[in-house]
Design an enzyme around this catalytic site. Sequence first.
Site, PDB file in Angstrom:
ATOM      1  N   SER A 141       0.835  -1.194   0.000  1.00 28.40           N
ATOM      2  CA  SER A 141       0.000   0.000   0.000  1.00 28.40           C
ATOM      3  C   SER A 141       0.876   1.252   0.000  1.00 28.40           C
ATOM      4  CB  SER A 141      -0.964  -0.045   1.185  1.00 28.40           C
ATOM      5  OG  SER A 141      -2.003   0.890   1.018  1.00 28.40           O
TER       6      SER A 141
ATOM      7  N   ASP B 211      -8.538  -6.009  -5.789  1.00 30.79           N
ATOM      8  CA  ASP B 211      -8.179  -4.869  -4.941  1.00 30.79           C
ATOM      9  C   ASP B 211      -8.850  -3.614  -5.490  1.00 30.79           C
ATOM     10  OD1 ASP B 211      -7.040  -2.933  -3.361  1.00 30.79           O
ATOM     11  OD2 ASP B 211      -4.975  -3.607  -3.641  1.00 30.79           O
TER      12      ASP B 211
ATOM     13  N   HIS C  47      -6.647  -6.187  -0.818  1.00 27.68           N
ATOM     14  CA  HIS C  47      -5.509  -5.336  -0.475  1.00 27.68           C
ATOM     15  C   HIS C  47      -4.669  -6.028   0.598  1.00 27.68           C
ATOM     16  CE1 HIS C  47      -3.658  -1.411  -0.819  1.00 27.68           C
ATOM     17  NE2 HIS C  47      -3.696  -1.231   0.484  1.00 27.68           N
TER      18      HIS C  47
END
Length: 801
Positions: free
Chosen positions: A371, A491, A522
């Site tokens: 991320s 995602d 994610h």
Amino acid sequence: MKLNQIARLTPDTTTQYAELKALGFNAAPAEDLTTLVQSDLPLLFPEAYSAAAKREALANIAIDETHTLRDLVEAPAQWLNATTFYAAALQLLGFEPFTDYQLSDPASFMAATQLPAVETIATSADFLQALYLLLTTRTKHLVNYLDDLANRGFFAHYQDGKETPTYLFFNGKAQAVFDPRKLVREVVWVESDLDTDHDGQRDLLETTIFRPAATDQGVKMPVLFTANPYFHGTNDEAVKAITHVPDPHLAVKTVSHTKADVTATPAEPVTLPHKAIEQTSTIAEVYADEQGIYSLNDFFLSRGFVTVYSAGVGTRGSDGLRTTGDPAETASAVAVIEWLTGKRPAFTTRDGHTAIKAWWCNGNVAMTGKSYLGTLSIAAATSGVEGLKTIISESAISSWYDYYRENGLVVAPGGFQGEDADVLAVDTYSRQKRTGDFLRVKPKWDQALAEIAAGQDRTTGDYNAWWDARNYRNNLANITCDVVSVHGLNDWNVKPKNVIKLWQGLQALPIAHKLFLHQGQHVYLNNVLSLDFTDQMNLWLSYELLGVENGAKDVIPDLTVQDNVTPQTWHHYSDFGAPAADHPVQSLTLDQATGRGASFVDDATAIFTAHHQTSDDFEAEIVRPGKNSLYNDVRLWLDLPAFGNEVTLEGIPTLKLRLWIDQPTAIISARLVDVGDAKRFTPNASVIEASGYQLGYDFKADRIVEFGEGTESASKLITFGHVNAQNPTNAYEIQQIEPGKPFTVDFELQPTHYRLPKDRHLALIIHGADMAQTQRPTTITNYHIDLQASILHLPLRTDEH
């Protein structure tokens, strides 16, 4: 169960014998078989310290229904063969007889599980080959068998008697010969070239180091560096106050821009005084009280890799202000790398003048993280900084516009409605957790936050120079390090466009780029049972950072994709979307559509509000087939003709729509859906073993997870896309919409790889506002689609797996 394994190497027998000997096994093929068996098999029980304890351990492993491994050790000539060896070996790998397999037939289970075996074990050479292969084979607990032995103390005394500790490599990978419990934990402050809080002084960046104690004995080690803005905590309550309410009005745009208008101009470098160095030291003055946050980093501590974390400007213990993805954040990460490679000073305290070097670093650095963390890995790579050898970026942003915006629209990452760049800045501004420090810079922080809010432009949603400065794809030509990318095909937080556009942009560069696409959302990949990602990264990092010539660039496939139909199955390709052929649907006119057009009214916001729905509720309802969907009357559902055979979509679907509306602007959304009753993969992996992924001897553990089938469903979202009707071709030029007058928009859906069985078909859903992703306008808009003039392009993979 399938245990896919890519990173296992098969060296020549001479190399195998030498590597076994280095582990402490008797590996002389000229030795008689009985001697080899009796000396080597007891070593597979490192938790048993005495000969008596080892005999007891051997007696607990069955080779058939009446004999044990102790019988085999005492009389190898009588009991040793491939069946008895693997009946025992499966138990050593963590499997259970009668539950997982039958003692009389281990071969069938091994074939189904994809575990390797030798066919015949009758000679000393056969036995050594089988032993080497066993040590490199994956266990039921994610790691390979030698790693499992290490977790039970196999290397506990490896460094005993050595003046300077040494590395050990087996099967091309660094082994766990450094005690992960003996870590030097320290904090330093790296001097940057930044002054984001405008105090006339260079921002100092707090940096946390976990290094094996062997560095104090002269071992220079490479670094796994994670730039983690969340490292010192988040400001959840402050975020609640600043989170935006999805706008009930969609702005009518009046100003169009050129490419030059939206191109960022690099800031002029600022001349700043260096912090005075009064003395130097090799000893830090501050203990690192934070914990590491990534189990893959922790896994490599015992293998001789230092792990380093730095939260960056504007975080607790550092100077500066949060800037959400801009060049200052890139420079913040680069500064730490430059300190690690000896090109920049750091200090033992934030206010003091004692400098300290990363004297324990061998000059080679990899960046890791998911991320925001993986995003800053990409950012740092685009600087071309020397010493950064590779990045492993997972679920990462390659352009911040593609995270918070889409085709002239404000969108929400992963349905987190109201989040934006300013919200993220507040969330990660952990400097405010030290009140005295926070109050000194609060006026400047308030001003900086206002500048972020203005630059992000929630009114038009257009691409501008502020977003362009946060588009790392502008600088891909600067990348000199090798890249590993990991992304979830489901995602919807950091959407797949970010990784595929990065992949495409890297193809012309003289670097290696490996891409892993999984069926999750994610999430990290290293603790997924069916793939040996951890072992592959050991192969990769041993090559990249320690110079082991193990063929990692050739062994690891360029593209690894998890199948969405058959559990625990991974496919390998040389490129994404190639070879492929566009499959144009020349007209979207179908039997159920009368005449040339199809119409619907967008009143989704009212329905959403009346039923008190959440973003997740909307996601489920909008793809629900038929009249049972709450949104059936505010969408156009088009069942596409069945292909008649199984197909695999791979690439970026594009949709060209000819339509007219009765408003001067509108949101246009499209969803591609897999239709047909079936058990499909859930987007969240299930926990297989809560603490089964062991990260070192007497050390930490992580969960083992796996993706699998859920309950039966009638449909599943494959991909989607959105566009502002006023942005027909790009995100900065606009067209004026005249209500009732036809116009055309042409936009991409998110990239996908999706296998569609022959008994299911695709549906295209066209609708207006997306309650989970876009603004939520209350204006009721009528849409009229000219189906004959509209085209959907579906990229289909035509080659075999």
